[in-house]
Each structure stands twice: as structure tokens, then as C-alpha cells.
Design a protein around this motif. Structure first.
Motif, mmCIF file in Angstrom:
data_model
loop_
_atom_site.group_PDB
_atom_site.id
_atom_site.type_symbol
_atom_site.label_atom_id
_atom_site.label_comp_id
_atom_site.label_asym_id
_atom_site.label_seq_id
_atom_site.Cartn_x
_atom_site.Cartn_y
_atom_site.Cartn_z
ATOM 1 N N CYS A 212 0.837 -1.202 0.000
ATOM 2 C CA CYS A 212 0.000 0.000 0.000
ATOM 3 C C CYS A 212 0.872 1.252 0.000
ATOM 4 O O CYS A 212 2.048 1.190 0.368
ATOM 5 C CB CYS A 212 -0.922 -0.011 1.207
ATOM 6 N N GLU B 64 -4.983 -7.425 9.821
ATOM 7 C CA GLU B 64 -5.650 -8.113 8.722
ATOM 8 C C GLU B 64 -5.809 -7.101 7.586
ATOM 9 O O GLU B 64 -6.268 -5.977 7.807
ATOM 10 C CB GLU B 64 -7.013 -8.606 9.209
ATOM 11 N N VAL B 65 -5.437 -7.515 6.379
ATOM 12 C CA VAL B 65 -5.542 -6.631 5.223
ATOM 13 C C VAL B 65 -6.980 -6.649 4.724
ATOM 14 O O VAL B 65 -7.592 -7.706 4.580
ATOM 15 C CB VAL B 65 -4.572 -7.081 4.108
ATOM 16 N N SER B 66 -7.516 -5.459 4.481
ATOM 17 C CA SER B 66 -8.857 -5.319 3.911
ATOM 18 C C SER B 66 -8.716 -4.874 2.461
ATOM 19 O O SER B 66 -7.614 -4.756 1.935
ATOM 20 C CB SER B 66 -9.660 -4.282 4.694
ATOM 21 N N LYS B 67 -9.822 -4.575 1.839
ATOM 22 C CA LYS B 67 -9.767 -4.141 0.440
ATOM 23 C C LYS B 67 -9.292 -2.689 0.341
ATOM 24 O O LYS B 67 -9.419 -1.910 1.282
ATOM 25 C CB LYS B 67 -11.134 -4.311 -0.217
ATOM 26 N N ASN B 68 -8.755 -2.339 -0.796
ATOM 27 C CA ASN B 68 -8.317 -0.974 -1.121
ATOM 28 C C ASN B 68 -7.340 -0.393 -0.108
ATOM 29 O O ASN B 68 -7.469 0.754 0.308
ATOM 30 C CB ASN B 68 -9.525 -0.050 -1.273
ATOM 31 N N CYS B 69 -6.379 -1.191 0.328
ATOM 32 C CA CYS B 69 -5.326 -0.769 1.267
ATOM 33 C C CYS B 69 -5.876 -0.334 2.620
ATOM 34 O O CYS B 69 -5.304 0.524 3.296
ATOM 35 C CB CYS B 69 -4.456 0.332 0.660
ATOM 36 N N SER C 57 -8.923 2.964 6.857
ATOM 37 C CA SER C 57 -9.346 2.988 5.457
ATOM 38 C C SER C 57 -8.503 4.009 4.709
ATOM 39 O O SER C 57 -8.132 5.044 5.263
ATOM 40 C CB SER C 57 -10.838 3.297 5.339
#
Length: 195
Positions: free
Chosen positions: A57, A70-75, A91
Motif C-alpha cells: 500500500c 488483517e488486510v482489507s480491500k483498497n489498502c 481505510s
């Protein structure tokens, strides 16, 4: 007959008096009776040790080594504190000429909690050397989130963070954990660096 009754009465009074004194002396053997002092819940949290977290990211930061990420969507990231039943959600949004909209959204999301909050304290953050500018919010009372922040370089990057507990938001109960994680969030915010 009168004499015998008087002797019995004297013996009964003497025996009763001796019984009262014996009970009084035996009941005082442990000293004064004192009420128990108030006790408080003791919560021991580990001393925070921060490690540099890097990913693909466009930003990195320091986080508490005892937390799980924990990696989420869109960095975005979810930083879990399992023992405290809490998560810090990060976010990421790129800035594409929409900095005012991103700032308004961050402030609106924070002030939605004003219904349950006792107060919201704003703490501005400026670091021109790192090109990071933002705001840290401390939310007092029984709000769903106790700490939030946003950080930006105002031209390319925008990061927002918020703390949530997996429990009813009773501020008196979660205050020690909220304070501990608040310090972690401030460290995280202040150590964000752009790539």
C-alpha cells in the motif's frame, strides 16, 4: 424461705454477670472490626512495543506488536486486539481533487456519535516535514467509537482510523482498554509515512 430465695437470686445474678463478662471478653479477641477497603478491577496490559508495518500500500506505519493485523480491500486494515475485544479500522482513499469531500466525510462520521457522546475533543496534528496533517478525535461517553482520526498529505493520500469494541459501549467499563488503544492509535497516526 426468704433467706434461701435471696441466696438463689444472688447466685443467679452472679452467674449471669459472669456469663456476660466472659462473652464480652471472648468476643474482643481479634481487635477492632474495620470495614473492608474499596477494591478496584486490576487490568494489566503489556507495555506497548511498536514495530514498523509495511505492505504494498502507499503508506506504512508503526503498530503495537501485540495486535494482529488483517488486510482489507483498497489498502485498508483491521488491527485486532483480541484480549480487549477491540479493532482499529483503517481505510485509505486516494485524493483526486476531492480533499474537501474526504474531510467533510471524516468529520461527519465522527460527529454522528454526538448523540451518545458526552463530549468530542479535537486534537489537530501537523507535521510539515513528513507532509502529514490531520485530526485526532477523542469521543467521551457511551458512543460506539472512542477514538478516531484522519491523516492526509492533502494532495495524494487520505487515511481514516476508528476504534470499535465488540461490547456494549459502556464507557466506564471499557475506559482502561480504550485509553491503551488510544495511545496506540496516536502513535500509529503520528508514524504514518507515504511511499
Amino acid at each position: 424461705m426468704q433467706l434461701r430465695f435471696t441466696e438463689i437470686l444472688k447466685k443467679s445474678v452472679g452467674f449471669g454477670f459472669a456469663t456476660v463478662i466472659a462473652l464480652s471478653v471472648s468476643g474482643c479477641g481479634n481487635g477492632d472490626v474495620l470495614p473492608k477497603p474499596s477494591s478496584y478491577l486490576r487490568l494489566d496490559y503489556p507495555v506497548a512495543r511498536y514495530v514498523d508495518f509495511e505492505s504494498d500500500c502507499p503508506y506504512g506505519f508503526f503498530m503495537n506488536s501485540s495486535a494482529k493485523i488483517e488486510v482489507s480491500k483498497n489498502c485498508g486494515f483491521a488491527i485486532h486486539y483480541p484480549k480487549m475485544k477491540a479493532t482499529v479500522y483503517l481505510s485509505y482513499m486516494p485524493v483526486n481533487g476531492n480533499i474537501e469531500a474526504l474531510l467533510n466525510d471524516a468529520q461527519t462520521l465522527t460527529y454522528k456519535h454526538v448523540i451518545k457522546a458526552d463530549n468530542i475533543t479535537e486534537q489537530p496534528y501537523l507535521n510539515p516535514d513528513k507532509k502529514t496533517y490531520g485530526m485526532f478525535y477523542s469521543v467521551g461517553g457511551n458512543a460506539a467509537t472512542n477514538s478516531q482520526f484522519y491523516l492526509t498529505d492533502s494532495t495524494k493520500h487520505f487515511v481514516r482510523g476508528s476504534l470499535y469494541f465488540y461490547a456494549k459501549p459502556n464507557f466506564d467499563s471499557i475506559m482502561p482498554a480504550a485509553d491503551y488503544i488510544k495511545n496506540d492509535m496516536q502513535t500509529l497516526m503520528e508514524t504514518i509515512h507515504w511511499k
